[in-house]
Each structure stands twice: as structure tokens, then as C-alpha cells.
Design a protein around this motif. Structure first.
Motif, short mmCIF file in Angstrom:
data_model
loop_
_atom_site.label_atom_id
_atom_site.label_comp_id
_atom_site.label_asym_id
_atom_site.label_seq_id
_atom_site.Cartn_x
_atom_site.Cartn_y
_atom_site.Cartn_z
N MET A 77 0.85 -1.19 0.00
CA MET A 77 0.00 0.00 0.00
C MET A 77 0.88 1.25 0.00
N SER A 78 0.40 2.31 -0.64
CA SER A 78 1.14 3.58 -0.63
C SER A 78 0.90 4.28 0.70
N GLN A 110 -0.26 7.20 1.13
CA GLN A 110 -1.57 7.86 1.07
C GLN A 110 -2.69 6.86 1.41
N GLN A 111 -2.59 5.64 0.89
CA GLN A 111 -3.59 4.62 1.19
C GLN A 111 -3.59 4.24 2.67
N GLU A 156 -5.32 7.03 4.55
CA GLU A 156 -6.76 6.95 4.31
C GLU A 156 -7.40 5.81 5.10
#
Length: 156
Positions: free
Chosen positions: A30-31, A33-34, A37
Motif C-alpha cells: 500500500m502507498s 496515502q492509502q 486513508e
């Protein structure tokens, strides 16, 4: 009759989801940002390593290891109940720790002792506690310092 049970079950599930904060949804790759979130917020603190990886901590009990803007691994605190009686409870917890491979582990441990008189929390050293208790019970503080050798013949 089923409605109260269903309501209680839904409340329990909602509470469980709120406390995990999306941590269960995280997976390697996962990045950043993910991750933010999914967790609903950024980390409470971060720790950088020489290999350009960063450990993100969410409180004291959850962490993720990020490298090159990708999630590499995640960890949670591991709580063990060493003793659980109606009078006293003792818990030993290995706090969450994320570090790259080859980095020296410095796992933080925390013990908690609950009694009817209060709770003792911290990194308790059992060997030091036993030594202190033995000193109080026997009346000895520490072993006396070595004494200098005295003359064997009386002085004139």
C-alpha cells in the motif's frame, strides 16, 4: 427479542471497528496515502532508519514500516496475562516495534500489576524487585563493602 441481541451485536462490531482504526485493512504494498486513508489519520510519531525506511507509530500499540512510499510490514503490541485472579492481575506487554531487517531490536516491554489498592505500571525489573524485597525482609540493605585487613598483633 431478536432486536436487542442484534442491536448489541452491531454495537460490538462498530466498537471493534472504531478501535482498530482500519489497521486490519492494511497490507504490504500500500502507498503512504492509502495507509493514511485506511487509518483515518497520520501517525502519532515516526522513526527514520539509515536504509531510508520509516516506522510510523499509531499510539503505542500499532506500527507500520514504510520504504520508498510503500508499506513493508506492520506490527501490534503483544499482551500476555501472566496472572489473572480476582485479587491481583499481572500483564506483560511487548510494545509494537517496526524496524528494517538487520536493525537491532529494541523491543519495549511494559508490565502492569492491578491490585485492589491500585495499579503499578511501567517497565518492572523482576530481579531488582526480588532483591529489594529480600533486603527489606532480612534487614540487609546491600552487602557491606570489603573491610581493610587489620593488624594481628596488638599495638604497644
Amino acid at each position: 427479542m431478536r432486536l436487542p441481541f442484534l442491536t448489541a451485536a452491531l454495537a460490538f462490531v462498530a466498537t471493534g471497528c472504531a478501535t482498530s482504526g482500519g489497521f486490519d485493512k492494511l497490507y504490504p504494498g500500500m502507498s503512504s496515502q492509502q495507509v493514511v486513508e485506511a487509518m483515518g489519520t497520520g501517525p502519532s510519531r515516526a522513526e527514520e532508519y539509515p536504509d531510508k525506511s520509516t516506522a510510523w507509530y499509531y499510539g503505542e500499540d500499532r506500527c507500520v514500516l514504510m520504504r520508498e512510499d510503500k508499506l513493508v510490514s506492520k506490527a501490534t503490541s503483544d499482551e500476555k496475562a501472566a496472572l489473572n485472579t480476582p485479587v491481583v492481575s499481572v500483564r506483560d506487554t511487548a510494545k509494537a516495534y517496526c524496524a528494517p531487517e538487520g536493525h537491532a531490536q529494541k523491543v519495549k516491554r511494559e508490565q502492569e500489576i492491578e491490585t485492589p489498592f491500585g495499579t503499578i505500571k511501567g517497565d518492572l525489573n523482576p530481579a531488582a524487585a526480588v532483591k529489594k524485597v529480600k533486603g527489606v525482609v532480612t534487614g540487609n540493605k546491600e552487602a557491606p563493602a570489603e573491610q581493610s585487613e587489620q593488624a594481628t598483633t596488638p599495638a604497644p
